[in-house]
Design a protein around this motif. Structure first.
Motif, PDB file in Angstrom:
ATOM      1  N   ASN A  17      38.913  39.297  42.540  1.00 34.90           N
ATOM      2  CA  ASN A  17      37.784  39.228  41.611  1.00 34.90           C
ATOM      3  C   ASN A  17      37.645  37.839  40.993  1.00 34.90           C
ATOM      4  OD1 ASN A  17      37.222  41.953  42.079  1.00 34.90           O
ATOM      5  ND2 ASN A  17      38.530  42.627  40.397  1.00 34.90           N
ATOM      6  N   ARG A  64      45.959  39.891  34.882  1.00 34.76           N
ATOM      7  CA  ARG A  64      45.135  38.735  34.521  1.00 34.76           C
ATOM      8  C   ARG A  64      45.382  38.358  33.060  1.00 34.76           C
ATOM      9  NH1 ARG A  64      38.934  39.008  34.586  1.00 34.76           N
ATOM     10  NH2 ARG A  64      39.163  39.976  36.635  1.00 34.76           N
ATOM     11  N   GLY A  75      37.249  39.973  30.855  1.00 38.62           N
ATOM     12  CA  GLY A  75      37.704  40.903  31.876  1.00 38.62           C
ATOM     13  C   GLY A  75      39.017  41.577  31.554  1.00 38.62           C
ATOM     14  N   TYR A  76      39.333  41.746  30.266  1.00 39.08           N
ATOM     15  CA  TYR A  76      40.614  42.338  29.889  1.00 39.08           C
ATOM     16  C   TYR A  76      40.508  43.830  29.570  1.00 39.08           C
ATOM     17  CZ  TYR A  76      42.133  37.530  29.804  1.00 39.08           C
ATOM     18  OH  TYR A  76      42.418  36.247  30.184  1.00 39.08           O
ATOM     19  N   ASP A  77      39.341  44.418  29.773  1.00 38.20           N
ATOM     20  CA  ASP A  77      39.188  45.850  29.563  1.00 38.20           C
ATOM     21  C   ASP A  77      39.876  46.611  30.692  1.00 38.20           C
ATOM     22  OD1 ASP A  77      36.799  46.664  31.680  1.00 38.20           O
ATOM     23  OD2 ASP A  77      36.670  44.600  30.945  1.00 38.20           O
ATOM     24  N   GLY A  79      38.911  48.942  32.659  1.00 40.54           N
ATOM     25  CA  GLY A  79      38.146  49.109  33.886  1.00 40.54           C
ATOM     26  C   GLY A  79      38.233  47.894  34.788  1.00 40.54           C
ATOM     27  N   THR A  80      38.163  46.690  34.213  1.00 38.09           N
ATOM     28  CA  THR A  80      38.271  45.475  35.022  1.00 38.09           C
ATOM     29  C   THR A  80      39.691  45.305  35.542  1.00 38.09           C
ATOM     30  OG1 THR A  80      36.491  44.431  33.766  1.00 38.09           O
ATOM     31  CG2 THR A  80      37.902  42.989  35.054  1.00 38.09           C
ATOM     32  N   ALA A  83      39.994  47.427  38.448  1.00 36.06           N
ATOM     33  CA  ALA A  83      39.344  46.806  39.599  1.00 36.06           C
ATOM     34  C   ALA A  83      40.219  45.703  40.187  1.00 36.06           C
ATOM     35  CB  ALA A  83      37.978  46.257  39.201  1.00 36.06           C
ATOM     36  N   ASP A  84      40.910  44.955  39.327  1.00 33.92           N
ATOM     37  CA  ASP A  84      41.859  43.955  39.815  1.00 33.92           C
ATOM     38  C   ASP A  84      42.946  44.620  40.663  1.00 33.92           C
ATOM     39  OD1 ASP A  84      40.496  41.971  38.449  1.00 33.92           O
ATOM     40  OD2 ASP A  84      42.022  41.723  36.886  1.00 33.92           O
ATOM     41  N   PRO A 108      44.582  51.075  32.874  1.00 34.35           N
ATOM     42  CA  PRO A 108      44.026  50.699  34.177  1.00 34.35           C
ATOM     43  C   PRO A 108      44.614  51.501  35.335  1.00 34.35           C
ATOM     44  CG  PRO A 108      45.358  48.915  33.274  1.00 34.35           C
ATOM     45  CD  PRO A 108      45.164  49.907  32.185  1.00 34.35           C
ATOM     46  N   THR A 212      36.455  49.073  24.472  1.00 38.84           N
ATOM     47  CA  THR A 212      35.749  49.210  25.750  1.00 38.84           C
ATOM     48  C   THR A 212      36.533  50.105  26.690  1.00 38.84           C
ATOM     49  OG1 THR A 212      34.766  47.015  25.522  1.00 38.84           O
ATOM     50  CG2 THR A 212      34.828  47.947  27.737  1.00 38.84           C
ATOM     51  N   GLN A 216      35.526  53.679  28.520  1.00 41.48           N
ATOM     52  CA  GLN A 216      35.631  53.865  29.967  1.00 41.48           C
ATOM     53  C   GLN A 216      36.458  55.094  30.309  1.00 41.48           C
ATOM     54  OE1 GLN A 216      37.341  50.027  30.696  1.00 41.48           O
ATOM     55  NE2 GLN A 216      35.374  49.047  31.144  1.00 41.48           N
TER      56      GLN A 216
END
Length: 308
Positions: A17, A64, A75-77, A79-80, A83-84, A108, A212, A216
């Protein structure tokens, strides 16, 4: 790819990503993805990677913003981060994998299993909360842990803590092992990873994204159930709160609490953790519920043959 200071572990850089992740790998076999929390890096798994690598392909990234991974502005939620994790498994051609998450790595891991069940064959969640789902009321009776609010205030914690990182990280490591502490080399690596305003700001990004992530998680359980076999492992202080949150949403769930164990389970009580983890990760669950056999295998003994 480089050799790490942990025997059998190699480090590599994988871009997912648009973010470069520092990833520790070891062993061969079915994949096991390990997701750490705060204030950790992949070195959280130092005591368990070797035993797991005897049967599995272990993949332990720095999330990340953490450790030696890139530090993007966002992008620290959960959901991201999920995805990572999915992107990492795909980049390494490692799915379906058993996924293990602790602390900030738990949300996550959960979202990955719900959103991408084809990538997850088994799920282990430890010492965390799943957003604001019901079930953790007793644990939260006095309010959430004080550092949640401290870390969540933009710009505050990293400014206050600059130059005091060693004492601050040390407090979490001592508290998370009930005063027993962690190995000096592991402690030094954690302190290094969280030293500097930039490192702290990135790490606290996960706390600033907790609202966030909670949203999610609510959306995820409203639209789907957790269908993969799941195991929750609690210790001090979370105990069974995570199990109670997850049980209404999981088709196959087993919960355990490790006694006399601090929050940082993989470093505080690695052997009892492996006694639960190893048999559960068996794809067919043939040894689940027989932790003594798993312990014997780690010590090089022959497993007890099954009854005819």
């Amino acid at each position: 790819m480089t050799v790490s200071s942990v025997p059998g572990v190699r480090l590599r850089r994988v871009t997912v990503n648009g973010v470069g992740l520092n990833v520790a790998t070891a062993g061969q076999g079915p994949a096991v993805l390990l997701l750490h929390g705060f204030p950790h890096t992949w070195r959280l798994w130092t005591e368990v990677i070797g035993p797991l690598a005897r049967r599995y392909r272990v993949i332990a990234p720095d999330l990340r913003g953490f450790g030696d991974s890139d530090r993007p502005t966002g992008g620290y939620d959960a959901g991201t981060l999920a995805a990572d994790a999915a992107g990492l498994l795909e980049a390494l051609d490692a799915g379906p994998a058993a996924v293990v998450g602790i602390d900030l790595g738990t949300p996550p891991a959960f979202l990955l299993a719900v959103r991408r069940p084809g990538l997850v064959r088994r799920l282990v969640l430890m010492e965390s909360m799943l957003g604001d789902l019901p079930g953790a009321e007793e644990f939260l009776a006095g309010g959430p842990p004080w550092w949640f609010g401290f870390h969540a205030e933009p710009g505050l914690a990293e400014t206050v803590l600059a130059g005091r990182e060693e004492a601050y990280i040390g407090w979490f490591l001592d508290r998370g092992t009930l005063g027993r502490g962690v190995r000096a080399d592991v402690r030094a690596e954690f302190v290094r990873a969280y030293t500097g305003t930039g490192a702290l700001r990135a790490a606290f990004g996960a706390y600033r994204a907790l609202p966030t992530g909670a949203r999610q998680i609510r959306q995820a359980v409203a639209g789907a159930r957790l269908t993969v076999p799941a195991l929750t492992i609690g210790a001090h202080p979370v105990g069974r709160a995570l199990e109670q949150q997850l049980r209404p949403h999981a088709d196959q769930l087993t919960g355990h609490v490790i006694p006399d164990c601090g929050h940082i389970i993989p470093l505080d009580r690695p052997d009892p953790l492996l006694d639960l983890l190893e048999p559960f990760l068996d794809a067919e669950g043939r040894r689940y519920g027989q932790p003594a056999d798993a312990s014997a295998l780690r010590k090089g003994a022959s497993p007890t043959p099954p009854s005819p």
